[in-house]
Scaffold this active site. Structure first.
Site, short mmCIF file in Angstrom:
data_model
loop_
_atom_site.label_atom_id
_atom_site.label_comp_id
_atom_site.label_asym_id
_atom_site.label_seq_id
_atom_site.Cartn_x
_atom_site.Cartn_y
_atom_site.Cartn_z
N ASP A 111 22.63 40.33 -16.75
CA ASP A 111 21.58 39.99 -17.72
C ASP A 111 21.01 38.67 -17.21
O ASP A 111 21.35 37.60 -17.69
CB ASP A 111 22.14 39.87 -19.15
N HIS A 147 30.60 30.71 -15.37
CA HIS A 147 31.15 31.98 -15.83
C HIS A 147 30.99 33.10 -14.80
O HIS A 147 31.98 33.60 -14.25
CB HIS A 147 30.47 32.41 -17.13
#
Ligand SMILES: [Ca+2]
Length: 319
Positions: A11, A246
């Site tokens: 995303d 992340h």
């Protein structure tokens, strides 16, 4: 050297873009495609970003695929205000880069995943860093991929620390808990790179300055984009002293599993009540000696940061 084939499912926000750079900067990896999902941005914006970033980083040969654009329990998806604050309205820190002249591949994300598993089998690693909607759809369409795929190394979830959406759930998993539950209980091998480890790996302005000093288009883009993200972290999580890496950590673990220490467990994702979206051990499979998930609990922070900087800086020097 035989290269591991990798699919990134993104995303495409700031740390997704850094994950692309990490994969492209890793000689052990051949990035065979990017599948698009929703979360930090709308799916279409993520696909647009992925195409443009691949071109900017000198890899216009990598195809990008449209994926599912909302969860299986909703009729649509809107970007949360907090996502736009952290990643910028365009997902890449509101930095403008030339749009790609390319368009997305006509095949769907799920079809490309299935096709790739049948072509590459155990040589394929799939790295999702958003909701698990595309992988869940692929498993439903062709359950045989569960035993044929090499590995799934996902950024998402939290086992020993609280979530970042609420105390129970992490952002990616929260976007489609049913899809996560389907994946975790399907028997497909997974490595969970969650908040337990990704909030230990931080980047600061000191590192991004090295990219800007390269004076290449890629170096300046990566520095400007990441500085926006670090600045957002100064507001949302000032105690950390940097931004969480992340998504790149998931790529790092896919390239070199020795960067982390893991715990073997059969996971599930809660789908009901206040703890909806929580990744937790599945009581029904507690006594099953075969464990499908390795949850990362420790990380060699210094070695990861060294790998992260040397691979991405190397790529940005050339691009
Ligand atoms: Ca992501």
């Amino acid at each position: 050297m035989s290269q591991t084939k990798m699919i990134l499912d993104l995303d495409t926000g700031v740390d997704d873009a850094l994950a692309i750079a990490y994969a492209l900067g890793s000689p052990e990896i051949e990035l065979i495609g990017i599948t698009g999902t929703y979360g930090n941005v709308l799916m279409e914006q993520g696909v647009h970003n992925s195409l443009a970033i691949l071109d900017l980083l000198g890899h216009p040969e990598v195809p990008v695929f449209r994926g599912i654009d909302h969860s299986r329990t909703t009729s649509g998806f809107e970007v949360l205000e907090i996502s736009a604050f952290i990643h910028g309205k365009n997902g890449i820190g509101d930095v403008e880069i030339p749009p790609s002249p390319r368009t997305a591949d006509p095949r769907s994300a799920a079809d490309f995943i299935i096709e790739s598993v049948h072509t590459y089998g155990k040589d394929l690693v799939y790295v999702p860093t958003g909701p698990l909607a595309n992988l869940a759809a692929a498993i439903e369409r062709d359950p045989s991929i569960k035993t044929k795929i090499g590995n799934v190394v996902l950024m998402g979830g939290a086992l020993t620390v609280p979530g970042n959406v609420n105390p129970f759930t992490e952002a990616n998993i929260s976007q489609d808990p049913e899809a996560a539950h389907l994946v975790f209980t399907s028997g497909i091998p997974t490595v969970m790179v969650g908040l337990d480890v990704t909030l230990q790996t931080l980047l600061t302005y000191k590192e991004t300055a090295r990219w800007r000093d390269l004076q290449t288009a890629a170096g300046v883009f990566l520095a400007d984009m990441t500085d926006y993200y670090i600045k957002a972290y100064e507001t949302t999580a000032p105690h950390l002293g940097g931004c969480g890496l992340h998504d790149p950590l998931a790529v790092g673990v896919a390239v070199d599993p020795s960067l982390v220490g893991t715990h073997a467990i059969n996971l599930m994702c809660e789908t009901e009540g206040p703890s909806r979206g929580r990744t937790i051990g599945d009581p029904a499979r507690l006594n099953d000696p075969k464990k499908n998930t390795e949850v990362c609990l420790t990380v060699d922070v210094n070695r990861f940061l060294h790998e992260f900087m040397s691979r991405i800086t190397g790529l940005a020097t050339r691009a």
